[in-house]
Motif scaffolding. Structure first.
Motif, PDB file in Angstrom:
ATOM      1  N   HIS A  25       0.828  -1.224   0.000  1.00 20.13           N
ATOM      2  CA  HIS A  25       0.000   0.000   0.000  1.00 20.13           C
ATOM      3  C   HIS A  25       0.856   1.265   0.000  1.00 20.13           C
ATOM      4  CE1 HIS A  25      -3.479  -2.478   0.408  1.00 20.13           C
ATOM      5  NE2 HIS A  25      -3.149  -2.923   1.608  1.00 20.13           N
ATOM      6  N   PHE A  26       1.862   1.269  -0.841  1.00 25.37           N
ATOM      7  CA  PHE A  26       2.772   2.419  -0.856  1.00 25.37           C
ATOM      8  C   PHE A  26       2.060   3.694  -1.343  1.00 25.37           C
ATOM      9  CE2 PHE A  26       6.223   4.929  -2.850  1.00 25.37           C
ATOM     10  CZ  PHE A  26       6.907   5.217  -1.689  1.00 25.37           C
ATOM     11  N   ASN A  86       2.085   7.910  -0.069  1.00 29.70           N
ATOM     12  CA  ASN A  86       2.154   9.119  -0.910  1.00 29.70           C
ATOM     13  C   ASN A  86       0.898   9.969  -0.727  1.00 29.70           C
ATOM     14  OD1 ASN A  86       4.612   8.998  -2.251  1.00 29.70           O
ATOM     15  ND2 ASN A  86       3.818   7.742  -3.926  1.00 29.70           N
ATOM     16  N   ASP A 122       9.197   9.446  -0.896  1.00 29.07           N
ATOM     17  CA  ASP A 122      10.625   9.357  -1.255  1.00 29.07           C
ATOM     18  C   ASP A 122      11.468   9.005  -0.032  1.00 29.07           C
ATOM     19  OD1 ASP A 122      10.081   9.943  -3.832  1.00 29.07           O
ATOM     20  OD2 ASP A 122      10.952  11.957  -3.830  1.00 29.07           O
TER      21      ASP A 122
HETATM   22  N1  LIG Z   1       7.176   8.970  -3.644  1.00 29.04           N
HETATM   23  C1  LIG Z   1       7.388   8.137  -4.645  1.00 29.04           C
HETATM   24  N2  LIG Z   1       6.396   7.368  -5.110  1.00 29.04           N
HETATM   25  C2  LIG Z   1       6.642   6.493  -6.116  1.00 29.04           C
HETATM   26  C3  LIG Z   1       7.919   6.384  -6.711  1.00 29.04           C
HETATM   27  N3  LIG Z   1       7.843   5.448  -7.675  1.00 29.04           N
HETATM   28  C4  LIG Z   1       6.579   4.982  -7.694  1.00 29.04           C
HETATM   29  N4  LIG Z   1       5.838   5.607  -6.732  1.00 29.04           N
HETATM   30  C5  LIG Z   1       4.439   5.406  -6.384  1.00 29.04           C
HETATM   31  O1  LIG Z   1       4.275   4.118  -5.860  1.00 29.04           O
HETATM   32  C6  LIG Z   1       2.876   3.848  -5.925  1.00 29.04           C
HETATM   33  C7  LIG Z   1       2.669   2.367  -6.229  1.00 29.04           C
HETATM   34  O2  LIG Z   1       1.314   2.123  -6.130  1.00 29.04           O
HETATM   35  P1  LIG Z   1       0.644   0.747  -6.486  1.00 29.04           P
HETATM   36  O3  LIG Z   1       1.321   0.153  -7.702  1.00 29.04           O
HETATM   37  O4  LIG Z   1      -0.847   0.984  -6.598  1.00 29.04           O
HETATM   38  O5  LIG Z   1       0.985  -0.199  -5.324  1.00 29.04           O
HETATM   39  P2  LIG Z   1       0.719  -0.096  -3.745  1.00 29.04           P
HETATM   40  O6  LIG Z   1      -0.048   1.118  -3.360  1.00 29.04           O
HETATM   41  O7  LIG Z   1       2.060  -0.256  -3.086  1.00 29.04           O
HETATM   42  O8  LIG Z   1      -0.172  -1.350  -3.480  1.00 29.04           O
HETATM   43  P3  LIG Z   1       0.252  -2.867  -3.384  1.00 29.04           P
HETATM   44  O9  LIG Z   1       1.582  -3.030  -4.102  1.00 29.04           O
HETATM   45  O10 LIG Z   1      -0.841  -3.609  -4.069  1.00 29.04           O
HETATM   46  O11 LIG Z   1       0.356  -3.203  -1.936  1.00 29.04           O
HETATM   47  C8  LIG Z   1       2.268   4.755  -7.007  1.00 29.04           C
HETATM   48  O12 LIG Z   1       1.432   5.702  -6.378  1.00 29.04           O
HETATM   49  C9  LIG Z   1       3.512   5.464  -7.570  1.00 29.04           C
HETATM   50  O13 LIG Z   1       3.235   6.811  -7.930  1.00 29.04           O
HETATM   51  C10 LIG Z   1       8.942   7.241  -6.231  1.00 29.04           C
HETATM   52  O14 LIG Z   1      10.097   7.220  -6.700  1.00 29.04           O
HETATM   53  N5  LIG Z   1       8.643   8.086  -5.199  1.00 29.04           N
END
Ligand SMILES: Nc1nc2c(ncn2[C@@H]2O[C@H](COP(=O)(O)OP(=O)(O)OP(=O)(O)O)[C@@H](O)[C@H]2O)c(=O)[nH]1
Length: 414
Positions: free
Chosen positions: A295-296, A300, A309
Motif C-alpha cells: 500500500h505504498f 504518498n 521518497d
Molecule cells: N514517492 C514516490 N512514489 C513512487 C515512486 N515510484 C513509484 N511511486 C508510487 O508508488 C505507488 C505504487 O502504487 P501501487 O502500484 O498501486 O501499489 P501499492 O499502493 O504499493 O499497493 P500494493 O503493491 O498492491 O500493496 C504509485 O502511487 C507510484 O506513484 C517514487 O520514486 N517516489
C-alpha cells in the motif's frame, strides 16, 4: 575532525577568499598574519592535524620566503601564494619542494587553489606505483608524489611491480620506465592491461628524449600517457593530476549509470549484469527475491510524495544493509530485488522473513508524522530460464503474497 589548513598571509582580502575556499572544501582554516604568529600557532598543535599550509611569499617578518622554509621544516605540504613572480622567484619557490605556487592575479587562480586543496585531501587514499630500475629517478618521482599526499610504492622490475599491484588494490596509477631488468616496461604494461582497463588503472610510460618511437609504443600497448625524461616538476604533476582525474571521472560516470538516483542502490540494468555473471559462475543454489512495499500509494496520498521518497530511501538503506553480502537493487517504483548466490532456499526464506519482521517494527518519522510499513516478498530458487525466468517466478510468489494478505513471504514449495 576536519583537517586544518594553515594560512600565513597578512592581506585581509586574500585571507578571506582563501578561508572561504577552505571551508567549501570541508576543511578548517587556521589564520596567521605573520611568520611569528604561525610559529606560535603551530607550537600548540599536532602537525598531523594539518592537511597543508598556504603561505604568502612576502610577509612583514619574512620578506624572502622564510615562512615557506618554516612550514616545510615542520613537514607541512606547502602551497605558496605570491603577488609577483619573476623567473628568479619562481625558480627559488620550485627549488623549495613546495606543492605548487599560485599567482594572486585573477579569480581563476583561486579556483585552481580550490581544486588543489580537494586533490590533496583525496590523494591520501590513492596509491601510485613507480616502476624504475634507476634509484635516482624513482626517488625523484616518489618525492614529488608524496608531496602531493599520494601513497607511493616502488618496484625495480616489472615482475615486482605486478606483485605490488596485486597486493595494493588502491593503486590507481602506474609510472613505468621501459628499460628494466628482465621483461621490459612495455611487457609489464601488457600484463597490467590483461588485469585492468585504462579506466581502472592509468599507466604513464617513461620515454627518453632521444627515443621518439618509445612513447608511441607505450600508447599503442595500452598506456594512458607518457612522459619524456628528464621532465619538469610542473609537467610531471600536471600529467599525474590529469590521469588521476580521468580515472575518477570514469568512476563517477559508472556509479551514476549503475545506481538508482533516489536510493543509491544498484539499478535494474546493473542488477542484471551482476546477477547474470554470478549465476554463470555458480549455476546452482541461487535464490532471487522480489520485495514490494505494501500500500505504498497510501503513504504518498496520506503524507505526500516527499514522505514517499523518504520511505523509499529508508527501506533502501535497510535492504542495502541486510543484503550487503548479496546483490540488492531497486527495480523501480516501490519494488526491490535481491539475488543471493550460493544459498539454500530455506536459509534465504528465513533471512527474508527476518527482514520483513524487522521492517514492520520500524517506526518511520517524517516531518512530525509517524507511521509503519510492511512488505510482501516472493522468493524462488528455480534457476530455469536464467535471471528473467527467476524474476517471473518470484513475481508469481509476490502476487500470491499480496493476494494472501500482504506482509508475508511466499516461495517455491520446500
Ligand atoms: N514517492 C514516490 N512514489 C513512487 C515512486 N515510484 C513509484 N511511486 C508510487 O508508488 C505507488 C505504487 O502504487 P501501487 O502500484 O498501486 O501499489 P501499492 O499502493 O504499493 O499497493 P500494493 O503493491 O498492491 O500493496 C504509485 O502511487 C507510484 O506513484 C517514487 O520514486 N517516489
Amino acid at each position: 575532525m576536519r583537517p586544518k589548513v594553515l594560512i600565513i598571509d597578512d592581506n585581509e582580502q586574500s585571507v578571506g577568499v582563501i578561508a572561504s575556499l577552505i571551508v567549501n572544501a570541508q576543511l578548517t582554516p587556521v589564520r596567521a598574519t605573520s611568520l611569528t604568529a604561525a610559529q606560535h600557532i603551530f607550537s600548540r598543535s599536532a602537525p598531523e592535524d594539518f592537511l597543508c599550509a598556504i603561505v604568502d611569499y612576502r610577509l612583514p617578518d619574512a620578506p624572502h620566503g622564510q615562512a615557506i622554509d618554516f612550514t616545510l621544516a615542520s613537514f607541512l605540504p606547502t602551497i605558496v601564494t605570491t603577488e609577483f613572480l619573476d623567473s628568479q622567484t619562481r625558480a627559488g619557490i620550485l627549488d623549495k619542494d613546495v606543492i605548487d605556487y599560485i599567482l594572486k592575479e585573477s579569480e581563476q587562480v583561486y579556483e585552481y587553489l580550490s581544486v588543489l586543496l580537494s586533490r590533496l585531501y583525496k590523494n591520501k587514499h590513492i596509491g601510485v606505483l613507480v616502476v624504475d630500475n634507476a634509484r635516482v629517478h624513482r626517488a625523484r618521482s616518489t618525492a614529488l608524489l608524496r608531496r602531493h599526499n599520494f601513497m607511493t610504492y616502488e618496484a625495480t622490475t616489472g615482475q615486482h611491480g605486478l606483485e605490488v599491484l596485486t597486493r595494493q588494490s588502491h593503486i590507481k596509477l602506474v609510472i613505468v620506465a621501459n628499460d628494466l631488468p628482465g621483461p621490459s616496461g612495455i611487457k609489464m604494461l601488457s600484463e597490467v592491461r590483461q588485469r585492468a582497463k585504462k579506466e581502472d588503472i592509468a599507466v604513464i610510460g617513461l620515454s627518453d628524449r632521444g627515443d621518439t618511437g618509445l612513447s608511441a609504443r607505450f600508447i599503442k600497448s595500452g598506456a594512458n600517457d607518457f612522459l619524456t625524461q628528464p621532465y619538469g616538476q610542473e609537467e610531471f604533476l600536471c600529467r599525474i593530476m590529469q590521469n588521476i582525474e580521468y580515472i575518477e571521472n570514469i568512476e563517477l560516470i559508472r556509479r551514476a549509470a549503475n545506481s538508482d538516483f533516489l536510493t543509491g542502490l544498484p539499478n535494474r540494468r546493473h542488477f542484471f549484469e551482476r546477477a547474470a555473471a554470478a549465476l554463470q559462475l555458480i549455476p546452482v543454489c541461487q535464490c532471487l527475491a522480489l520485495i514490494d512495499i505494501d500500500h505504498f500509494k497510501k503513504i504518498n496520498d496520506t503524507y505526500g510524495h516527499d514522505c514517499g521518497d523518504y520511505t523509499l530511501r529508508e527501506i533502501a538503506k535497510l535492504v542495502a544493509d541486510t543484503f550487503k553480502q548479496h546483490i540488492p537493487a531497486r527495480f523501480g517504483g516501490e519494488e526491490f530485488c535481491v539475488f543471493m548466490p550460493n544459498i539454500k532456499l530455506h536459509t534465504a526464506v528465513q533471512i527474508f522473513n527476518d527482514f520483513r519482521q524487522a521492517l514492520t517494527d520500524i517506526e518511520f518519522k517524517f516531518e512530525g508524522q509517524t507511521f509503519h510499513c510492511s512488505v510482501s516478498i516472493g522468493v524462488t530458487a528455480i534457476e530455469h530460464g536464467g535471471i528473467s525466468g527467476m524474476l517471473r517466478k518470484a513475481d508469481e510468489y509476490l502476487y500470491q503474497a499480496k493476494n494472501n494478505g500482504r506482509n508475508r513471504v511466499e516461495h517455491d514449495p520446500s
